[in-house]
Design an enzyme around this catalytic site. Structure first.
Site, PDB file in Angstrom:
ATOM      1  N   GLU A   1       0.819  -1.210   0.000  1.00 28.49           N
ATOM      2  CA  GLU A   1       0.000   0.000   0.000  1.00 28.49           C
ATOM      3  C   GLU A   1       0.856   1.265   0.000  1.00 28.49           C
ATOM      4  OE1 GLU A   1      -2.984  -0.328  -0.707  1.00 28.49           O
ATOM      5  OE2 GLU A   1      -3.157  -2.473  -0.325  1.00 28.49           O
TER       6      GLU A   1
ATOM      7  N   HIS B   1      -5.433  -5.796 -11.128  1.00 28.10           N
ATOM      8  CA  HIS B   1      -4.862  -6.845 -10.288  1.00 28.10           C
ATOM      9  C   HIS B   1      -4.557  -8.104 -11.085  1.00 28.10           C
ATOM     10  CE1 HIS B   1      -6.847  -4.246  -7.280  1.00 28.10           C
ATOM     11  NE2 HIS B   1      -5.884  -4.641  -6.474  1.00 28.10           N
TER      12      HIS B   1
END
Length: 548
Positions: free
Chosen positions: A381, A472
């Site tokens: 992140e 993703h």
């Protein structure tokens, strides 16, 4: 919006009535003269044949002394979509965009990125109202209303933005457009940051994606603290710095109230269950725990012994990796290391974590996963933030897949930094018995479980790519390439060239092919063999024929 009708009039006076497609110029292997005419003062814009110019965004010298100047093309002061580039000046630490335009160092200088010529013709006869704040608000309200009508009615909307720019469509025709974004918080579950590129006049939507990147004043003193952490899979761990244990934690302490807080210069933990930073009484160091200020709070949840302590440790170890390997803090703000808020114990996120505008949110896990606070997830992140501050990769299409892949690489890089080895699975340390892995980096298609690659699952080769693929899933291409490079070198060297490319070669809409060229340039900077890069890219079907 700071531009007004007066600037719109200037644009219209400067334009002609002809309509043509703009001409994209790939700056790789071009001479500096291609851009020198675009380095000019605003007063000179209307006198020129095309009111375009280049604006310097940042510059910085790497370990070789090469100064990398990142620039953005603008048209009458507004940014041009995909019109960004990086100029590389060997031993050019004092050079800026303005001085370079008058420099005699053209033969030494190289570039990569794209600029557009001929924008004026496409943008002729633009209605003046396009440049008014009223139109920006009209477009914003229209897009939000459309979004809420699409089964999102219960979401709370905040942080609304509409920014004018010049957008280039697939045929390289230029349009005035707004980039509209807002934060959409549901009553439960994962929020979103819907982002749209919308025609400024007709309100036609050119592109859209979710830009949420998925996972008396007290005097506070910095103190050394500790506590427990870990989960049912890796076991209970101690952050006390003793032999065989994990490092100590950095807390802050109010010497007047003798209260310790789970925060420091790098991180501020927020417990999502009460929206407060955890605090505990710390009258004096605990002799039974190495004379540390020992966190006595019990925030055990879903098999995690202390997700709050794990958050403090994870932020620390990720920044240590970036500092140790690259000599930079992972994130900066106003020229200083940036403090990040980490929201832990979010009951609505489950296995999810996300990054959004300087904060990270971590789910409590579920029946398959322990709480998702771990160095690997935090590295992932935070590295979205690193990408935002450097290449600014758009979170859509191939650039979005590259954005997501770089964060997966950071996940494995911090694993290597801590343990000296990798397993190439994404976050297995968080799985409960019977839980399914998120992704495999060395063989991305394993998450297809027998389905065709790209059918709502990952791909590992360009032959399976399509532009509608979730980022993703398209990340599997560069994920696999990364593991191939790391297997020939090691994970540190592989991440070095990817980070160098992110910092100095990739631009906002970089394709996989252009990204590969950037990695090759980064390998040259380090003196690493480019044949390893070429081999890896060939294995995943990425074309490198245009790379210098």
């Amino acid at each position: 919006m700071n531009k007004h009708a007066a600037s719109a009039a200037i644009v219209l006076l400067c334009c002609t009535a002809s309509v043509y497609a703009a001409n994209p110029v790939d700056l790789r292997n071009q001479s500096l003269s291609v851009i020198q005419s675009m380095v000019k003062s605003p007063a000179a814009l209307c006198a020129d044949t095309d009111p375009s110019q280049l604006k310097q965004l940042s510059s910085g010298a790497d370990f070789n002394g090469t100064n990398h100047i990142r620039v953005q093309q603008t048209y009458q002061g507004y940014p041009v979509w995909n019109g960004d580039a990086v100029i590389h000046v060997p031993h050019g630490g004092s050079e800026t965009l303005m001085t370079l335009a008058r420099s005699r160092r053209a033969a030494e200088t190289s570039m990569n990125g794209v600029i557009y010529q001929g924008l004026k013709e496409d943008l002729a006869n633009t209605p003046a109202y396009v440049f008014n704040d009223t139109q920006a608000q009209k477009v914003l309200s229209h897009i939000i209303g459309t979004y809420l009508a699409q089964d999102h009615a219960e979401r709370v909307i905040s942080n609304q933005k509409a920014e004018l720019m010049v957008y280039l469509d697939e045929k390289n025709k230029a349009h005035w457009a707004y980039q509209v974004s807002f934060f959409a918080q549901p009553r439960s579950g994962t929020p979103a940051k819907p982002t749209f590129v919308v025609d400024a006049a007709s309100m036609e939507i050119y592109q859209q994606w979710n830009d949420l990147k998925t996972q008396t004043e007290a005097r506070l003193d910095d103190v050394k603290g500790g506590g427990v952490g870990g989960n049912g899979r890796i076991g209970k761990i101690s952050y006390d710095g003793l032999a065989g244990h994990y490092p100590t934690l950095d807390f802050q302490r109010d010497s007047n109230t003798k209260i310790c807080y789970l925060q420091n210069a790098e991180v501020k933990v927020v417990d999502s269950r009460n929206d407060k930073t955890p605090q505990f009484a710390c009258d004096k160091p605990d002799a039974q725990h190495g004379n540390l200020y020992w966190n006595t709070l019990n925030d055990e949840a879903n098999g995690g012994y202390s997700p709050n302590n794990d958050a403090v440790y994870s932020r620390k170890i990720v920044d240590e990796m970036y500092q140790s390997w690259f000599g930079v803090p992972i994130l900066v703000k106003d020229g200083k290391p940036m403090q990040v808020q980490m929201f832990v114990h979010d009951p609505y996120q489950g296995q999810n974590a996300y990054w959004e505008d300087g904060k990270m949110v971590f789910g409590e896990g579920d029946s398959e996963s322990y709480p998702v606070v771990a160095p690997s997830v935090v590295a992932h992140e935070l590295s979205h933030g690193f990408t935002e501050q450097h290449s600014r990769l758009v979170y859509s299409g191939q650039s979005g897949g590259l954005n997501e892949s770089f964060s997966d690489m950071a996940d494995k890089a911090v694993e290597y930094f801590v343990y000296g080895q990798n397993n190439w699975q994404i976050d297995p340390e968080l799985l409960k018995d019977g839980g399914r892995l998120l992704r495999w980096m060395d063989d991305p298609t394993q998450d297809c479980y027998g389905k065709k690659p790209g059918n709502n699952c990952s791909i590992g080769n360009m032959r399976d790519y399509n532009r509608n693929l979730n980022v993703h899933f398209s990340s599997g291409i560069f994920n696999r390439a990364f593991t191939l490079i790391a297997s020939k070198w090691n994970t540190k060297k592989a991440f070095e060239v990817m980070t160098q490319a992110n910092m100095h070669y990739w631009t906002s809409n970089t394709s996989f092919a252009d990204a590969a060229c950037g990695v090759i340039s980064a390998a040259k900077d380090y003196g690493y063999d480019k044949d390893t890069i070429l081999y890896a890219m060939k294995e995943v079907g990425v074309d490198t024929s245009r790379c210098a």
